[in-house]
Design an enzyme around this catalytic site. Sequence first.
Site, PDB file in Angstrom:
ATOM      1  N   CYS A  50       0.819  -1.206   0.000  1.00  0.00           N
ATOM      2  CA  CYS A  50       0.000   0.000   0.000  1.00  0.00           C
ATOM      3  C   CYS A  50       0.858   1.262   0.000  1.00  0.00           C
ATOM      4  O   CYS A  50       1.612   1.505  -0.933  1.00  0.00           O
ATOM      5  CB  CYS A  50      -0.983  -0.061   1.169  1.00  0.00           C
ATOM      6  SG  CYS A  50      -2.391   1.043   1.015  1.00  0.00           S
ATOM      7  N   HIS A  51       0.768   2.091   1.049  1.00  0.00           N
ATOM      8  CA  HIS A  51       1.536   3.326   1.138  1.00  0.00           C
ATOM      9  C   HIS A  51       2.928   3.118   1.743  1.00  0.00           C
ATOM     10  O   HIS A  51       3.719   4.064   1.815  1.00  0.00           O
ATOM     11  CB  HIS A  51       0.785   4.359   1.994  1.00  0.00           C
ATOM     12  CG  HIS A  51      -0.404   4.954   1.317  1.00  0.00           C
ATOM     13  ND1 HIS A  51      -1.608   4.280   1.207  1.00  0.00           N
ATOM     14  CD2 HIS A  51      -0.584   6.150   0.709  1.00  0.00           C
ATOM     15  CE1 HIS A  51      -2.475   5.044   0.566  1.00  0.00           C
ATOM     16  NE2 HIS A  51      -1.881   6.191   0.255  1.00  0.00           N
TER      17      HIS A  51
END
Length: 180
Positions: free
Chosen positions: A106-107
């Site tokens: 994800c991030h």
Amino acid sequence: MRIAFLTAPEGVEQVELTDPWQAAVDAGHEPVLVSTAPGEVQAFNHLDKADTFRVDEVVGEASAESFGGLVLPGGVANPDFLRTDDKAVAFVREFFERGRPVAAICHAPWTLIEADVVRGRVLTSWPSLETDLRNAGATWVDEQVKICDHGSNKLVTSRKPDDLKAFCETYLDVFTKEAA
């Protein structure tokens, strides 16, 4: 194998911590929660507070030498905090310097960017990080999971919670092979 899971004190996406953690346990590994402060970390289900988890080791006292690999869960706030913490960034960089495998979802690649370890690599992430990764010298791809073995270690990246099954299977396969 001991596997470090690095999170900030607050903001980790719960499912991106708990699913890879449970997969490690199920595969017979020892997951270790490493954070920038002792106590507990506060997980989130997107923007809503979820469960808390006990910190096993503090990043300033932990060393990549004692782990077979590193998992970086996402959430927006988690890697945004980690990339501003010098000890967390150094801890991540140490895995690359020691040739240990790293997995990020994800991030989480924001922390990899800050550690200056993405240049020349091919990886995926949450789509909003595409420009950041390209500006840091990486090639971004929109794939469920990506293995990059550029450099002395392997990097496994994934986009989002919907990709967790593939992410968990892939990171465990890579970590196990690298340990052998």
